[in-house]
Motif scaffolding. Sequence first.
Motif, PDB file in Angstrom:
ATOM      1  N   ASP A 472       0.833  -1.210   0.000  1.00  0.00           N
ATOM      2  CA  ASP A 472       0.000   0.000   0.000  1.00  0.00           C
ATOM      3  C   ASP A 472       0.863   1.253   0.000  1.00  0.00           C
ATOM      4  N   LEU A 475       2.222   1.833  -3.388  1.00  0.00           N
ATOM      5  CA  LEU A 475       1.230   2.365  -4.314  1.00  0.00           C
ATOM      6  C   LEU A 475       0.969   3.849  -4.037  1.00  0.00           C
ATOM      7  N   GLN A 476       0.975   4.182  -2.735  1.00  0.00           N
ATOM      8  CA  GLN A 476       0.786   5.599  -2.389  1.00  0.00           C
ATOM      9  C   GLN A 476       1.892   6.435  -2.992  1.00  0.00           C
ATOM     10  N   ARG A 477       3.108   5.889  -2.935  1.00  0.00           N
ATOM     11  CA  ARG A 477       4.215   6.642  -3.515  1.00  0.00           C
ATOM     12  C   ARG A 477       4.028   6.795  -5.027  1.00  0.00           C
ATOM     13  N   ASP A 479       1.158   6.965  -6.515  1.00  0.00           N
ATOM     14  CA  ASP A 479       0.130   7.993  -6.737  1.00  0.00           C
ATOM     15  C   ASP A 479       0.706   9.386  -6.628  1.00  0.00           C
ATOM     16  N   SER A 480       1.566   9.537  -5.621  1.00  0.00           N
ATOM     17  CA  SER A 480       2.025  10.902  -5.349  1.00  0.00           C
ATOM     18  C   SER A 480       3.223  11.296  -6.209  1.00  0.00           C
ATOM     19  N   TYR A 481       3.672  10.391  -7.065  1.00  0.00           N
ATOM     20  CA  TYR A 481       4.890  10.695  -7.848  1.00  0.00           C
ATOM     21  C   TYR A 481       4.548  11.562  -9.073  1.00  0.00           C
ATOM     22  N   GLN A 482       5.237  12.645  -9.248  1.00  0.00           N
ATOM     23  CA  GLN A 482       5.045  13.485 -10.441  1.00  0.00           C
ATOM     24  C   GLN A 482       6.158  13.151 -11.413  1.00  0.00           C
TER      25      GLN A 482
END
Lengths: 486, 362
Positions: A472, A475-477, A479-482
């Motif tokens: 999890d 996956l959060q990382r 999501d937050s990756y630009q």
Amino acid sequence: MHSFTKDQTPWIPNGQAGVMSLLRPLLLDVVPTIQQTAALALGRLANYNDELAEAVVKGDILPQLVYSLAEQNRFYKKAAAFVLRAVGKHSPQLAQAIVDCGALDTLVICLEDFDPGVKEAAAWALGYIARHNAELSQAVVDAGAVPLLVLCIQEPEIALKRIAASALSDISKHSPELAQTVVDAGAIAHLAQMILNPDSKLKNQVLSALSQIAKHSVDLAEMVVEAEIFPVVLTCLKDKDEYVKKNASTLIREIAKHTPELSQLIVNAGGVAAVIDCIGSCKGNIRLPGIMMLGYVAAHSENLAMAVIISKGVPQLSVCLSEEPEDHIKAAAAWALGQIGRHTPEHARAVAVTNTLPVLLSLYMSTESSEDLQVKSKKAIKNILQKCTYLPALEPFLYDAPPNILKHVVGQFSKVLPHDSKARRLFVTSGGLKKVQEIKAEPGSLLQEYINSINNCYPEEIVRYYSPGYSDTLLQRVDSYQPLTH
Amino acid sequence: MATLARLQARSKFVAQQYYFRNSVVDIFRKKEYDAAVKIQSWFRGCQVRAYIRNLHRVTTIIQKWWRSYSGRQKYQLIVKFASCAMKMNLYNAMAVRIQRRWRGYRIRKYCFNYFYLKEYLKAVSETNDAIREALEEFAEMKEREEKKADLEREEKKRDYQARKMHYLLSTKQIPGIYNSPFRKDPDPWELRLQKAKPLTYQRSKVKQKRCISLSNWLACTSARSFPRSEILPPIDRKQCQGPFRDITEVLEQRYKPLEPTLRVADPTSELKAAREEVRRQAWMRNVNDNMFLPFSSYHKNKKYIPLMHSSSKYGPNSYGSQHFRDENPKKWICDKDFQTVLPSFDLFSKYGKLYSKAGQII
């Protein structure tokens, strides 16, 4: 008269007192045959039922019997002794009534008679009286029965030997002093000689008598051993009769439980192997004394436990544990395994290799096991786990053990893993590390310390990889990756 | 007077000169005094300084020597302690080495001897194997014995049956049922029947008689334990022709159960048994079973049992009672035989014989 009393299920006339009052004057008849037959009838009535026996006592018949016992011929003596035996076997109160009317002295006089049938009847009656409790046994001993019983044992008739041995066994089972009295009369040497007799009922009684003597104290057990029963007793363990096997293993158990030296003696004589074979060849309650004997031997010291292990005792005990339907036998087997495995890691490994630990765990966890079984299997698991360093046996415990046992398992892992690199690798690949991470423990508790010391054996990335919820966080990382835009 | 005048004229000048010279001298006196003081003080200073310098030099020498002495003392003390410490460390290290070896040896030999333990466990497992083998042999032997006993019982039963069925033996005229002419060879029963001895009626009668005795009434398991004849009357019988009595009456009389009289019912050997009883009682009370013999013939009937030390396989050893010389001739001091100087006691040859008045053996 006889047709009423001889059948197995007699019709009891509903004037029982009436029967007694009818029979009583017949005891005083002139014709001896009538006296004897009346006595026989009384005996058979009393034999069937304890109410009838009480009626015999209340009918004031016993003093008459005792009085005439002294003077009559041997048939009457046999019949009268039969009546006394039949009355005395039901309860301590009835036996006390017999003692109170002074029957013991006359019975002891009968023991000196020349007819073996009379001796047998008298010895049987004394045995039944002494069976109930220590006071009655003491009364029998005070009447001077013991030396005469020892003489009876030496007689050639097998039935008389049986009854005398059974009487001695009943006397000596209550207390050490009574057993000492029997020993002082020189019974042990004769009993030990009779172990070689081929008659199996006699062997039963002899072995039971010796085990009742040996169970009270170390000195008595040593005296029984000095009579050179080993290795002859081991042949009784191979007898066809199940009860001979049971009594023989009871005797060995009573001797082994006192001191390590006695257990050592038994081990040196090869007794452990014989008992293990005996356990393998019988089922049910017959096995129980043998299992307990192994437990007692292993409990004394680690060398003796190792001797039990090399005699191939552990596979046999685990078979008993899984096969037997009854809880008390399972409890005994669990206790014995715990005693074997608790000494050193070698011992624990020997027990764990046979895959008994999951069985013990399932017995502990199952709701159908009795309380005694649960307590014993828990203790056994604890004792073995505290010394077990055999990791393949410990791993299944990580998954389905309750928290109080899990603590010990994790503790053992934390002791072994820091020193063994192969084990560490195996631990990771088998999924153990993952499981350890999932364990919730209060910070500061012993479990948390163990988990920390396990985690310290591994690099941080692996620990983080296996910690729950890692996917999890990844996956959060994501999501937050630009992504970098050119 | 002139001089006075002159002196008086000069007196002023003299006074002036006196004053001037005094004052000049005074002025110079001060200067000179100061100069003299300076010179003297400088000189005294030089003196004192030289003296002090000397003192300093000497003091330095003394202090130098003293400091070197005390320093050397301290140094020697330090060296002594350091050397002591070094020696003690060396001894400790050596002692540790010795103790380490000894402790290892002691534990390995006396407290926990691994090899001894392994030997012991090996011995235990060997004993176990031996015992297991022995027990299996014993069990096999028992089984074999049982089988043999079973076979023997079977044999006996069959033999008995053959004896009972001896009448089925085949004769020359009629072949028996086991010797059918259609068979190739006779049935084994036939051979058995041939071998068997026919059972005589006598034997069974004797066996039956035993059941009727009165003394077995306790062990008797029949429904009515009053003794009666074993032979039951035949069930259906044709009425015999003729003036015979009613069959039921006859059978009743013939098979009337035994009603023994009082005299018969008691065992007849009661008197004998009573006598035996008395004899047994007396025997019970006897301390010694041997008959008392008169003392005079004590020595005749008592067999002398010699000591083990003084008897050989074939009887009493003569050494120690007959001859006393050592059996090994090499130990003899001289070749001649011993001489009896005095005759031997014969006090004890009369032992046991002197006390009997009846004997008068003396």
